[in-house]
Design a protein around this motif. Structure first.
Motif, PDB file in Angstrom:
ATOM      1  N   GLY A   1     -23.890  45.378 -69.598  1.00 35.52           N
ATOM      2  CA  GLY A   1     -23.520  46.620 -70.298  1.00 35.52           C
ATOM      3  C   GLY A   1     -22.481  46.405 -71.375  1.00 35.52           C
ATOM      4  N   THR A   2     -21.433  47.208 -71.313  1.00 33.28           N
ATOM      5  CA  THR A   2     -20.364  47.142 -72.300  1.00 33.28           C
ATOM      6  C   THR A   2     -19.675  45.778 -72.280  1.00 33.28           C
ATOM      7  OG1 THR A   2     -20.009  49.517 -72.412  1.00 33.28           O
ATOM      8  CG2 THR A   2     -18.080  48.138 -72.784  1.00 33.28           C
TER       9      THR A   2
ATOM     10  N   SER B   1     -16.045  41.256 -66.515  1.00 31.13           N
ATOM     11  CA  SER B   1     -16.336  42.443 -65.700  1.00 31.13           C
ATOM     12  C   SER B   1     -15.083  43.288 -65.534  1.00 31.13           C
ATOM     13  CB  SER B   1     -16.851  42.011 -64.325  1.00 31.13           C
ATOM     14  OG  SER B   1     -17.019  43.124 -63.487  1.00 31.13           O
ATOM     15  N   GLN B   2     -15.186  44.554 -65.887  1.00 31.58           N
ATOM     16  CA  GLN B   2     -14.062  45.469 -65.678  1.00 31.58           C
ATOM     17  C   GLN B   2     -13.760  45.585 -64.196  1.00 31.58           C
ATOM     18  OE1 GLN B   2     -11.816  48.524 -64.549  1.00 31.58           O
ATOM     19  NE2 GLN B   2     -13.979  48.979 -64.260  1.00 31.58           N
ATOM     20  N   SER B   3     -14.783  45.933 -63.423  1.00 32.12           N
ATOM     21  CA  SER B   3     -14.583  46.238 -61.997  1.00 32.12           C
ATOM     22  C   SER B   3     -14.377  44.986 -61.154  1.00 32.12           C
ATOM     23  CB  SER B   3     -15.807  46.983 -61.464  1.00 32.12           C
ATOM     24  OG  SER B   3     -16.965  46.153 -61.557  1.00 32.12           O
TER      25      SER B   3
ATOM     26  N   THR C   1     -19.399  43.876 -60.063  1.00 38.90           N
ATOM     27  CA  THR C   1     -20.787  44.020 -60.513  1.00 38.90           C
ATOM     28  C   THR C   1     -21.663  42.920 -59.916  1.00 38.90           C
ATOM     29  OG1 THR C   1     -20.025  45.067 -62.529  1.00 38.90           O
ATOM     30  CG2 THR C   1     -22.245  44.130 -62.587  1.00 38.90           C
TER      31      THR C   1
ATOM     32  N   VAL D   1     -16.606  56.846 -66.138  1.00 39.30           N
ATOM     33  CA  VAL D   1     -17.704  55.881 -65.976  1.00 39.30           C
ATOM     34  C   VAL D   1     -17.911  55.083 -67.263  1.00 39.30           C
ATOM     35  CG1 VAL D   1     -20.206  55.708 -65.699  1.00 39.30           C
ATOM     36  CG2 VAL D   1     -18.862  57.032 -64.063  1.00 39.30           C
TER      37      VAL D   1
ATOM     38  N   SER E   1     -17.050  52.951 -70.231  1.00 41.59           N
ATOM     39  CA  SER E   1     -15.946  52.032 -70.450  1.00 41.59           C
ATOM     40  C   SER E   1     -15.397  52.144 -71.875  1.00 41.59           C
ATOM     41  CB  SER E   1     -16.452  50.609 -70.193  1.00 41.59           C
ATOM     42  OG  SER E   1     -15.389  49.706 -70.230  1.00 41.59           O
TER      43      SER E   1
ATOM     44  N   LYS F   1     -22.870  53.960 -75.704  1.00 39.02           N
ATOM     45  CA  LYS F   1     -21.990  55.080 -75.380  1.00 39.02           C
ATOM     46  C   LYS F   1     -22.726  56.409 -75.560  1.00 39.02           C
ATOM     47  CE  LYS F   1     -18.933  53.611 -73.586  1.00 39.02           C
ATOM     48  NZ  LYS F   1     -18.869  52.198 -73.548  1.00 39.02           N
TER      49      LYS F   1
ATOM     50  N   GLU G   1     -25.389  56.966 -72.719  1.00 38.29           N
ATOM     51  CA  GLU G   1     -24.882  57.310 -71.392  1.00 38.29           C
ATOM     52  C   GLU G   1     -24.134  58.629 -71.373  1.00 38.29           C
ATOM     53  OE1 GLU G   1     -22.067  54.540 -69.648  1.00 38.29           O
ATOM     54  OE2 GLU G   1     -21.379  53.903 -71.601  1.00 38.29           O
TER      55      GLU G   1
HETATM   56  C1  F6R Z   1     -20.795  51.385 -70.096  1.00 40.90           C
HETATM   57  C2  F6R Z   1     -20.359  50.792 -68.842  1.00 40.90           C
HETATM   58  C3  F6R Z   1     -21.240  49.785 -68.158  1.00 40.90           C
HETATM   59  C4  F6R Z   1     -20.402  48.606 -67.635  1.00 40.90           C
HETATM   60  C5  F6R Z   1     -21.272  47.634 -66.838  1.00 40.90           C
HETATM   61  C6  F6R Z   1     -20.487  46.433 -66.373  1.00 40.90           C
HETATM   62  O1  F6R Z   1     -19.854  52.268 -70.602  1.00 40.90           O
HETATM   63  O2  F6R Z   1     -19.307  51.107 -68.356  1.00 40.90           O
HETATM   64  O3  F6R Z   1     -22.228  49.333 -69.039  1.00 40.90           O
HETATM   65  O4  F6R Z   1     -19.804  47.976 -68.728  1.00 40.90           O
HETATM   66  O5  F6R Z   1     -21.816  48.302 -65.724  1.00 40.90           O
HETATM   67  O6  F6R Z   1     -19.438  46.809 -65.535  1.00 40.90           O
HETATM   68  P1  F6R Z   1     -18.270  45.805 -65.173  1.00 40.90           P
HETATM   69  O7  F6R Z   1     -17.518  45.544 -66.435  1.00 40.90           O
HETATM   70  O8  F6R Z   1     -17.439  46.523 -64.160  1.00 40.90           O
HETATM   71  O9  F6R Z   1     -18.897  44.553 -64.638  1.00 40.90           O
END
Ligand code: F6R
Length: 369
Positions: free
Chosen positions: A58-59, A104-106, A109, A155, A157, A242, A245
């Motif tokens: 994704g982002t 990865s933000q979270s 994933t 949700v 990012s 963006k 979604e």
């Molecule tokens: C879009 C968005 C998703 C995340 C993707 C990866 O706005 O938030 O596309 O970027 O699910 O998530 P992470 O970065 O948590 O691995």
């Protein structure tokens, strides 16, 4: 907890200057050199790397696409970027001298986690770029560079993306620094520019009212296209994601050079097309080509929404709407060019009556494959 904002997304967009500054904090020393002590991969190993592979979804994948331009330019190491969900299943060529970067933000994933596990099984070193302390992806990596965006609740990012970019630039510059390339002086200059960039993001945020107005005026359209080149291409992809979604609109990002190979057939009277214009300094050939693209689509009836550097007057005659961003070094432009696209999508979602922080069918962290 939304700090006076209607939505977490608005709050998180507004927090971006701080998120960017916090991600740089303590990573540039008084001499203007990078000190990425957290990257616990020994310098002699970093010097041996012959390939960088970035995996993300994704982002975060869009941040990886931008990182490729920076890594290849400043380090001359070949860099591939792949969707984590595709990477794992195609038997990728990896070895001990490959550096795999998982963004990865979270940090949870599943697709990205499976990709990094596969990379480690092949003997590659894995560096995580992650926003969540102690999450699974950094725990399973050889090293981690944390982004300091703070918790991202919406949700969609936003601030995490900008800090992922900063982290990617830091890694690219650091690899350049430890390996020594002919871009030594440029690397020093970019580190200086990077340390000023949070103020530029702030300035962009101060000028967003016309973007919100514009978003409201196109709320009943069916399709929005996004065009960019070089690092502006992933920015276009991000702008389109963006919009999908949040606004549930048909939105697509294209490399502007591909227009004539198909997408230009989509252009209809009044269709909004957002164009990210590269700096007229630096890679000016690309700038001029994109200005021609704007003319071409406008001649076919597109409503042109042009994102261009302050002082770039060549675009003025062809822009139905002009969004100004501060001048930055070419490779850093995504840090300022993405912000209006986030604001645009957020306002469109609101205008269309959508749930901004919790778009339908989506989850903040995707822990299934
Ligand atoms: C879009 C968005 C998703 C995340 C993707 C990866 O706005 O938030 O596309 O970027 O699910 O998530 P992470 O970065 O948590 O691995």
């Amino acid at each position: 907890e939304k700090g006076g904002y209607d939505y977490f997304m608005l709050k998180e967009i507004a927090e971006q200057p701080k998120a960017v500054a916090d991600t740089l904090l303590g990573r540039i020393d008084a001499a203007g050199l990078l000190t990425l002590d957290e990257v616990r991969i020994p310098v002699h190993e970093l010097r041996e790397i012959d390939k960088v592979v970035i995996v993300a979804c994704g982002t975060a994948f869009h941040a990886g696409l931008i990182a490729k331009y920076a890594i290849e330019h400043w380090t001359r190491i070949p860099c591939e970027v792949e969707l984590a969900s595709e990477f794992r299943y195609r038997d990728p060529i990896l070895g001990a001298r490959s550096l795999v970067i998982a963004i990865s933000q979270s940090g949870e994933t599943m697709d990205t986690l499976m990709a990094l596990r596969h990379a480690r099984e092949q003997g590659s070193k894995v560096l995580a770029i992650c926003n969540t302390n102690g999450s699974t992806i950094p725990r399973e990596s050889d090293a981690v560079l944390y982004t300091h965006a703070g918790p991202e609740v919406a949700v969609a990012s936003t601030k995490a993306f900008l800090t992922q970019l900063v982290a990617c630039y830091l890694v690219a510059l650091y690899l350049g620094q430890v390996r020594g390339t002919k871009w030594g002086d440029e690397i020093q200059a970019v580190i200086r520019d990077l340390s000023q960039i949070s103020g530029e993001v702030e300035r962009v945020l101060e000028t967003m009212e016309p973007v919100r107005e514009l978003a409201r005026s196109v709320a009943s359209k069916n399709t929005v296209l996004f065009l960019g080149r070089h690092v502006g291409y992933p920015v276009a992809l991000e702008g389109a994601l963006k919009l999908k979604e949040l606004a549930y609109m048909h939105a697509e990002g294209f490399a502007a050079g591909e227009l004539k190979h198909g997408p230009i057939a989509l252009i209809e009277e009044g269709m909004p097309v957002v164009v990210v214009v590269p700096s007229p300094r630096g890679r000016s050939v690309l700038h001029d080509k994109i200005v021609s693209n704007i003319q071409e689509i406008r001649a076919r009836g597109a409503m042109t929404i042009v994102i261009a550097e302050e002082g770039d007057e060549t675009v003025v005659p062809y822009a139905d709407h002009l969004i100004r961003i501060p001048a930055t070094p070419t490779l850093l432009q995504p840090l300022v060019a993405t912000v209006p696209l986030q604001v645009f999508a957020c306002e469109l979602a609101t205008a269309r009556g959508n749930e901004v922080d919790q778009p339908r069918n989506l989850a903040k962290s995707v822990t299934v494959e």
